[in-house]
Design an enzyme around this catalytic site. Structure first.
Site, mmCIF file in Angstrom:
data_model
loop_
_atom_site.group_PDB
_atom_site.id
_atom_site.type_symbol
_atom_site.label_atom_id
_atom_site.label_comp_id
_atom_site.label_asym_id
_atom_site.label_seq_id
_atom_site.Cartn_x
_atom_site.Cartn_y
_atom_site.Cartn_z
ATOM 1 N N HIS A 104 0.865 -1.150 0.054
ATOM 2 C CA HIS A 104 0.009 0.093 -0.097
ATOM 3 C C HIS A 104 0.977 1.292 0.082
ATOM 4 O O HIS A 104 2.178 1.273 0.443
ATOM 5 C CB HIS A 104 -0.943 0.176 1.323
ATOM 6 C CG HIS A 104 -1.733 -1.121 1.605
ATOM 7 N ND1 HIS A 104 -1.167 -2.094 2.218
ATOM 8 C CD2 HIS A 104 -3.219 -1.293 1.491
ATOM 9 C CE1 HIS A 104 -2.476 -3.147 2.284
ATOM 10 N NE2 HIS A 104 -3.516 -2.576 1.692
ATOM 11 N N ASP A 107 2.268 1.910 3.494
ATOM 12 C CA ASP A 107 3.068 0.869 3.843
ATOM 13 C C ASP A 107 4.577 1.469 3.689
ATOM 14 O O ASP A 107 5.423 1.110 4.355
ATOM 15 C CB ASP A 107 3.007 -0.252 3.062
ATOM 16 C CG ASP A 107 1.663 -1.014 3.241
ATOM 17 O OD1 ASP A 107 1.293 -0.759 4.408
ATOM 18 O OD2 ASP A 107 1.364 -1.876 2.493
HETATM 19 C C1 XUL Z 1 -7.628 -6.933 4.293
HETATM 20 C C2 XUL Z 1 -6.403 -7.355 2.850
HETATM 21 C C3 XUL Z 1 -5.860 -6.034 2.395
HETATM 22 C C4 XUL Z 1 -5.687 -6.020 0.754
HETATM 23 C C5 XUL Z 1 -5.072 -4.921 0.309
HETATM 24 O O1 XUL Z 1 -8.241 -8.166 4.848
HETATM 25 O O2 XUL Z 1 -6.729 -8.481 2.369
HETATM 26 O O3 XUL Z 1 -4.572 -6.088 2.987
HETATM 27 O O4 XUL Z 1 -5.333 -7.452 0.444
HETATM 28 O O5 XUL Z 1 -5.659 -3.978 0.912
#
Ligand code: XUL
Ligand code: CO
Length: 445
Positions: A104, A107
């Site tokens: 992300h 992150d």
């Molecule tokens: C949450 C999840 C996230 C997504 C990306 O359950 O799986 O980490 O993969 O936002």
């Protein structure tokens, strides 16, 4: 080359085979082994996720972090700390010997105080990631924006009742998508973590659906404007953190995309534990997506059968993964997608090396599943009985029904005359289960 953190693992993890007693070795995964004409590494396309592996110190709702994560304890300048964390990530993924990572925006870069800070920090961390990627050869499977952690997103991102929150989310996705594009990301993921509701008493379902569709339309437009050629992926999940999430499961997302003419723009990123939270099997959500042409990528993990939330454990069931890999291969294998380990260690797995053990076990289980799936495919173990079961649909009456040349009247006439007289046939479930097990037990690691 930055600071080293995983000094207990001096060498990249190599293949040592099933007889090896070295826990820091692969028992099955051999990146260069050919399976169905492709290298194992290219069939599996493994990625490590940044958030659980490098950002999370092991806290849960009852207690603080337990993990040994020195890169999270540097303090001081947030940008210096972010670079240390990125060094830890690149070192780990290099030593694990897999081709991809996923992250992300927040992150990798500190959010700062203002949107301008966020944009500058992200830009600078993308510069650094670019450097580390060209040094190590590690690639980005997908990027995404975190539109769920900050308090502004408590009532959702694109589905927020306040258009200024929608705007903020749009601005953030613009930057995260452009960062993904700059880094050569192969996909961009949207997970609508809080795009759902806590109570219907304060929720306008129709309005929020329209908002979400308009957001997805803008993202697809911007993708085209900047020339990003990766795949846009939506990741379904039925609940958590919200009581109800709109992107409930594969089928619900497919229906939503069709309803708003977006089906050609998005594919799915299917997560094992999300499918089981939705009351399906992991196999179900993958099979649905593959058979409807919307399969994109996988977040590999597993839930706990006795626990009602997203435990994100490392996948370890060859039985389950073999059928998932079978569906993927049946659909032609991955194109831009891959297996992202959206996985968390248990809170008691404190050591830095536990991060290796989790990933090594999951990768080996997937590698074994790939071998089984290739055997299932090559031996037509399931496809033969399946085509036999539906054979009637390529014959006279079946073809006529599907092409629209039959009606209730014409079919009634055929039944009344005795021409059509169905006799039930066995579904052979146990026989098929035995055949699958026979392939699993017999396949050569
Ligand atoms: C949450 C999840 C996230 C997504 C990306 O359950 O799986 O980490 O993969 O936002
Ligand atoms: Co996920």
């Amino acid at each position: 080359m930055g600071k080293e953190f995983f000094t207990d693992v001096p060498e990249p993890i190599g293949y040592a085979g099933l007889d090896s007693s070295d826990p820091l070795s692969y028992k099955v995964y051999q990146p260069d082994r050919l399976v169905l004409g492709k290298r194992m590494e290219d069939q599996m396309r493994v990625a490590v996720c940044y958030w659980h592996s490098f950002n999370w110190p092991g806290q849960d709702v009852f207690g603080r972090g337990t993990f040994d994560r020195p890169w999270l304890e540097v303090g001081g300048d947030a940008m210096v700390a972010a670079r240390q964390k990125m060094d830890a990530a690149f070192e780990f993924v290099s030593k694990l010997g897999v081709p991809f990572m996923c992250f992300h925006d927040v992150d990798i870069a500190p959010e700062g105080e203002t949107f301008a800070d966020y944009a500058t920090n992200l830009e600078s961390m993308v510069d650094y990631a670019e450097e580390r990627m060209s040094e190590t050869g590690i690639r980005l499977l997908w990027g995404t924006a975190n539109l769920f952690s900050h308090p502004r997103y408590a009532a959702g991102a694109s589905t927020n009742p306040d258009p200024s929150v929608y705007a903020y989310a749009a601005a953030q996705v613009k930057h995260a998508l452009e960062a993904t594009h700059r880094l050569g990301g192969e996909n961009y993921v949207l997970w609508g973590g809080r795009d759902g509701y806590e109570t219907l008493l304060n929720t306008d379902l129709r309005q929020e659906g329209i908002q979400m569709a308009s957001f997805l339309t803008m993202v697809a437009e911007h993708k085209r404007n900047i020339g990003f050629e990766g795949t846009l992926l939506i990741e379904p999940k039925p609940a958590e953190p919200t009581k109800h999430q709109y992107d409930y499961d594969s089928q619900t997302v497919h229906g939503f995309l069709e309803r708003f003419d977006l089906a050609g723009e998005y594919k799915l990123n299917i997560e094992g534990n999300h499918a089981t939270l939705a009351g399906h099997s992991f196999h179900h959500d993958v099979a649905y997506a593959v058979s409807h042409g919307i399969f994109g990528s996988i977040d590999a993990n597993r839930g706990d059968p006795q626990t009602g939330w997203d435990t994100d454990q490392f996948p370890n069931s060859v039985d389950e993964l073999s059928l998932i890999f079978y569906e993927i291969l049946k659909g032609g294998g991955f194109t831009t997608g891959g297996f992202n380990f959206d996985t968390k260690l248990r809170r008691q797995s404190l050591d830095r090396s536990d991060l290796f053990h989790g990933h090594i076990g999951g990768i080996d289980a997937l590698a074994k599943a790939l071998l089984v799936a290739a055997d299932l495919l090559e031996a037509d173990t399931l496809s033969n009985p399946l085509s036999h079961r539906y054979a009637g649909w390529s014959e006279d009456v079946g073809r006529g029904i599907l092409s629209g040349s039959e009606s209730l009247e014409s079919l009634e006439a055929r039944v009344m005359s005795g021409e059509l007289d169905p006799s039930p046939v066995s579904g052979s479930q146990e026989l098929l289960e035995n055949r699958v097990n026979q392939v699993i037990w017999g396949s050569e690691a």
